[in-house]
Write a protein that holds these residues in place. Structure first.
Motif, short mmCIF file in Angstrom:
data_model
loop_
_atom_site.label_atom_id
_atom_site.label_comp_id
_atom_site.label_asym_id
_atom_site.label_seq_id
_atom_site.Cartn_x
_atom_site.Cartn_y
_atom_site.Cartn_z
N GLY A 163 0.78 -1.24 0.00
CA GLY A 163 0.00 0.00 0.00
C GLY A 163 0.80 1.28 0.00
O GLY A 163 0.39 2.26 -0.62
N ASN A 164 1.94 1.30 0.68
CA ASN A 164 2.73 2.53 0.74
C ASN A 164 4.02 2.44 -0.07
O ASN A 164 4.93 3.24 0.11
CB ASN A 164 3.05 2.90 2.19
N VAL A 165 4.09 1.46 -0.95
CA VAL A 165 5.27 1.28 -1.81
C VAL A 165 4.91 1.63 -3.25
O VAL A 165 3.91 1.12 -3.79
CB VAL A 165 5.80 -0.17 -1.75
N ALA A 166 5.71 2.47 -3.86
CA ALA A 166 5.56 2.81 -5.29
C ALA A 166 6.80 2.34 -6.03
O ALA A 166 7.92 2.56 -5.56
CB ALA A 166 5.37 4.31 -5.46
N ILE A 167 6.60 1.68 -7.16
CA ILE A 167 7.72 1.23 -8.00
C ILE A 167 7.76 2.11 -9.24
O ILE A 167 6.78 2.16 -10.01
CB ILE A 167 7.56 -0.26 -8.38
N ARG A 168 8.86 2.79 -9.43
CA ARG A 168 8.99 3.73 -10.55
C ARG A 168 10.06 3.19 -11.50
O ARG A 168 11.25 3.25 -11.20
CB ARG A 168 9.34 5.11 -10.03
N ASP A 169 9.62 2.68 -12.63
CA ASP A 169 10.57 2.14 -13.60
C ASP A 169 11.01 3.23 -14.56
O ASP A 169 10.60 4.39 -14.47
CB ASP A 169 9.98 0.93 -14.33
N ARG A 170 11.92 2.86 -15.46
CA ARG A 170 12.49 3.79 -16.45
C ARG A 170 13.05 5.05 -15.78
O ARG A 170 12.95 6.15 -16.32
CB ARG A 170 11.44 4.16 -17.50
N THR A 171 13.64 4.87 -14.60
CA THR A 171 14.20 6.00 -13.84
C THR A 171 15.62 5.64 -13.40
O THR A 171 15.81 4.76 -12.56
CB THR A 171 13.35 6.30 -12.59
N THR A 172 16.59 6.32 -13.97
CA THR A 172 17.98 6.08 -13.62
C THR A 172 18.38 6.93 -12.43
O THR A 172 18.06 8.13 -12.39
CB THR A 172 18.90 6.39 -14.81
N VAL A 173 19.04 6.34 -11.46
CA VAL A 173 19.54 7.06 -10.29
C VAL A 173 21.06 7.07 -10.38
O VAL A 173 21.71 6.05 -10.21
CB VAL A 173 19.07 6.39 -8.98
N ASP A 174 21.62 8.26 -10.65
CA ASP A 174 23.07 8.38 -10.81
C ASP A 174 23.78 8.84 -9.54
O ASP A 174 24.99 8.66 -9.40
CB ASP A 174 23.39 9.36 -11.94
N LEU A 175 23.03 9.46 -8.63
CA LEU A 175 23.60 9.96 -7.39
C LEU A 175 22.76 9.48 -6.21
O LEU A 175 21.55 9.30 -6.34
CB LEU A 175 23.64 11.50 -7.39
N LEU A 176 23.39 9.30 -5.07
CA LEU A 176 22.65 8.93 -3.88
C LEU A 176 21.66 10.03 -3.51
O LEU A 176 22.03 11.21 -3.49
CB LEU A 176 23.60 8.68 -2.72
N PRO A 177 20.41 9.70 -3.26
CA PRO A 177 19.41 10.72 -2.93
C PRO A 177 19.78 11.48 -1.66
O PRO A 177 20.29 10.89 -0.69
CB PRO A 177 18.12 9.92 -2.72
N SER A 178 19.55 12.78 -1.65
CA SER A 178 19.84 13.61 -0.48
C SER A 178 18.60 13.92 0.34
O SER A 178 18.69 14.49 1.42
CB SER A 178 20.51 14.93 -0.91
N ASP A 179 17.43 13.54 -0.19
CA ASP A 179 16.17 13.91 0.46
C ASP A 179 15.42 12.71 1.04
O ASP A 179 14.23 12.80 1.34
CB ASP A 179 15.26 14.64 -0.53
N ALA A 180 16.11 11.58 1.21
CA ALA A 180 15.47 10.39 1.76
C ALA A 180 15.93 10.19 3.20
O ALA A 180 17.08 10.51 3.56
CB ALA A 180 15.81 9.16 0.93
N ASP A 181 15.05 9.69 4.04
CA ASP A 181 15.44 9.36 5.41
C ASP A 181 16.31 8.11 5.46
O ASP A 181 17.13 7.95 6.37
CB ASP A 181 14.18 9.14 6.26
N LEU A 182 16.13 7.22 4.50
CA LEU A 182 16.94 6.01 4.40
C LEU A 182 17.01 5.61 2.94
O LEU A 182 16.00 5.67 2.22
CB LEU A 182 16.32 4.87 5.22
N THR A 183 18.19 5.21 2.48
CA THR A 183 18.38 4.75 1.10
C THR A 183 18.98 3.35 1.13
O THR A 183 19.97 3.11 1.84
CB THR A 183 19.30 5.68 0.31
N VAL A 184 18.41 2.43 0.37
CA VAL A 184 18.94 1.08 0.24
C VAL A 184 19.38 0.89 -1.20
O VAL A 184 18.59 1.10 -2.14
CB VAL A 184 17.90 0.02 0.63
N VAL A 185 20.64 0.52 -1.39
CA VAL A 185 21.21 0.34 -2.72
C VAL A 185 21.16 -1.13 -3.09
O VAL A 185 21.82 -1.97 -2.47
CB VAL A 185 22.65 0.87 -2.78
N ALA A 186 20.35 -1.43 -4.10
CA ALA A 186 20.14 -2.82 -4.54
C ALA A 186 20.40 -2.92 -6.03
O ALA A 186 19.61 -3.51 -6.78
CB ALA A 186 18.71 -3.25 -4.20
#
Length: 425
Positions: free
Chosen positions: A132-155
Motif C-alpha cells: 500500500g505505501n510502496v511505489a515502484i517507478r521504472d524507467r528511472t535512472t539514479v546516478d547519485l545517492l538521494p539527499s532527500d530520503a530518510d533512508l536509502t537502500v542500494v540494490a
C-alpha cells in the motif's frame, strides 16, 4: 509529518530486482512512503528484462530464502504456487549426482519452489505493491545517492556504481565460471514430471548440469564449465556436452526436448564480497543489500536467498530501533555480513578446490575440505546428516549447527574412519 511508530517519512530503494523488492518489504512498516526506482521498463508479464542479464539462466530459491521472503511478505509462498511455481520435495523429487554417487532418496521434510527468474520477480512485485505505501517507478535512472530520503537502500547488483567510490575492503576469487541455459518444452514421456536433476562431478572435473522444472510444465536446463572449457551455445553442441556428463539423466531429457529459446551463455570472472561492515566513511543512512555486498559463483543458486536474508536482518534492526537513523548502518551491516559469510564459505570452499581458482586459501583449507567430504559421506549413510546438510546448504540453519549434536558426532565418526583408511594406505 511522521506517523507515530514510524522512523521516517520516506525510504528510497535503488533497484527493483529481488534484493530491491525484499528491501522494500523490509522497510515498508517503518516509513510513510517507500519508493523503488529502476532504470528498466518493468514488464507486466513474466518476461526477461535488460537489467537482469542472467534472468534466462536457472535461478534457485533456497529454502532459507523462501522462508525469509514469507516472513517479509506473508502469502508469498501461496502466490508463487498460484503463479505456477513447481514444488519439489526433498529428496523425493530430486535426483542429485554429487562427485561419485547419487544422493539417497529420503523424505527430509522439506520442499522447494522452482520457477523462472522473471516469474519470481513478477510475483514479488505484486506482493510488494499490496503493502500500500510502496511505489515502484521504472524507467528511472539514479546516478547519485538521494539527499532527500530518510533512508536509502542500494540494490543495484554486482555492477553497482553508487557506492563504487567508497573505500570498502574486498575479498575476491577468480572463478572463471561460464554457463549456458535454454528453456524447453518437455517431451510427452516427461509431461508432469516435477523432478530437479543435478550432476556435479568431483573437482577438478569442471562440468556441471542442472534440470530445473518451472512454470507451464517446462524445463530450464543449465550446463556449466570453468576456465578454458566452454559450454556450446548451439543446441546440438549443448546436447553433446550434456551427453558427456557422468550421469545420463540430463542428456536423456534433452534428447527429445524442444527448445523454446536460443541457448544463452553467460560468464562470471570473479566472486566478490565487499566488507561494508569494515569500511570507513560510508553515509550513515545508506545501506547496501544483495549482490552489492556479496556476489557468489551463481551456479550455487545463493543470490536471491542471501538478498532475502539481508532484508530480514534490516527488518529486524528497524523493528528494534528508535530515535535517529544515523546508527542504523552500523547495526545492520555486521548482520548482513554474517548472512553473506555463511553463503560465501559454502561456495568459496568448493571453488577453491579447483587448482586454477585465484584467491587466498585459508590455512585450514585441507581440514575444511576433509570435513566437508566427511559430512557428504555421512549424509549418504544417515538421514539426520543428510537433512542437516540440506538445512545448512539452504541457509535454514547456521553452519555452526554442524559442530554439535548427534549429526555432528556421525560426521566426526566418518572423519575418523577416513583418517584410518588414509593411514592404512
Amino acid at each position: 509529518m511522521i506517523t507515530e511508530g514510524r522512523l521516517g517519512a520516506r525510504a528510497v530503494i535503488v533497484g527493483a530486482g529481488i534484493a530491491g523488492l525484499a528491501a522494500a518489504a523490509s522497510v515498508a512498516s517503518f516509513f510513510e512512503t517507500v519508493e523503488v526506482f529502476d532504470k528498466d521498463e518493468l514488464p507486466d508479464t513474466a518476461r526477461p528484462r535488460k537489467g537482469v542479464p542472467q534472468d534466462l539462466q536457472v535461478h534457485i530459491l533456497l529454502k532459507g530464502g523462501e522462508l525469509a521472503l514469507e516472513s517479509l511478505l506473508p502469502g508469498t509462498r501461496a502466490a508463487l504456487l498460484a503463479a505456477g511455481a513447481v514444488e519439489v520435495r526433498q529428496t523425493g523429487d530430486v535426483s542429485l549426482w554429487e562427485r561419485d554417487a547419487w544422493h539417497p532418496a529420503r523424505d527430509l521434510g522439506y520442499s522447494q519452489l522452482m520457477m523462472s527468474r522473471p516469474a519470481f520477480e513478477q510475483v514479488l512485485r505484486r506482493q510488494v505493491l499490496k503493502l500500500g505505501n510502496v511505489a515502484i517507478r521504472d524507467r528511472t535512472t539514479v546516478d547519485l545517492l538521494p539527499s532527500d530520503a530518510d533512508l536509502t537502500v542500494v540494490a543495484t547488483g554486482r555492477g553497482d556504481r553508487l557506492l563504487a567510490n567508497f573505500d570498502v575492503p574486498e575479498t575476491k576469487l577468480g572463478i572463471e565460471v561460464s554457463y549456458s541455459s535454454a528453456r524447453f518444452t518437455k517431451p510427452d514421456r516427461f509431461r508432469g514430471e516435477g523432478r530437479f536433476i543435478g550432476c556435479i562431478p568431483q573437482p577438478p572435473d569442471d562440468r556441471y548440469g542442472l534440470v530445473c522444472p518451472i512454470e507451464n510444465d517446462e524445463w530450464l536446463i543449465t550446463l556449466c564449465s570453468r576456465f578454458d572449457n566452454r559450454v556450446p551455445d548451439d543446441i546440438d553442441g549443448f546436447r553433446a556436452y550434456a551427453a558427456a556428463l557422468p550421469a545420463p539423466d540430463i542428456a536423456d531429457r534433452l534428447r527429445e526436448a524442444v527448445p523454446l529459446t536460443p541457448v544463452r551463455s553467460y560468464r562470471i570472472g570473479e566472486a566478490r564480497w565487499r566488507h561494508f561492515e569494515r569500511a570507513v566513511g560510508l553515509p550513515s543512512r545508506v545501506l547496501p543489500i544483495g549482490d552489492c555486498i556479496s556476489s557468489f559463483n551463481p551456479t550455487f543458486g545463493q543470490g536471491m536467498s542471501v538478498a532475502a536474508g539481508h532484508a530480514v536482518a534490516l527488518r529486524n534492526v528497524l523493528a528494534n530501533w528508535s530515535g535517529s537513523l544515523d546508527g542504523v548502518a552500523a547495526a545492520y551491516l555486521p548482520l548482513a555480513a554474517e548472512v553473506s559469510r555463511q553463503a560465501w564459505s559454502l561456495a568459496a570452499m568448493v571453488d577453491l578446490e579447483y587448482p586454477r581458482t585465484e584467491g587466498e586459501r585459508p590455512a585450514n583449507f585441507d581440514k575444511f575440505v576433509a570435513g566437508s567430504e566427511a559430512m557428504r559421506r555421512a549424509a549418504m549413510l544417515h538421514p539426520e546428516v543428510q537433512r542437516l546438510r540440506f538445512e545448512i546448504g539452504n541457509l535454514v540453519k547456521p553452519d555452526s549447527a554442524a559442530r554439535s549434536g548427534p549429526a555432528a558426532r556421525l560426521v566426526a565418526r566418518e572423519m575418523a574412519r577416513a583418517g584410518g583408511r588414509s593411514r592404512e594406505r
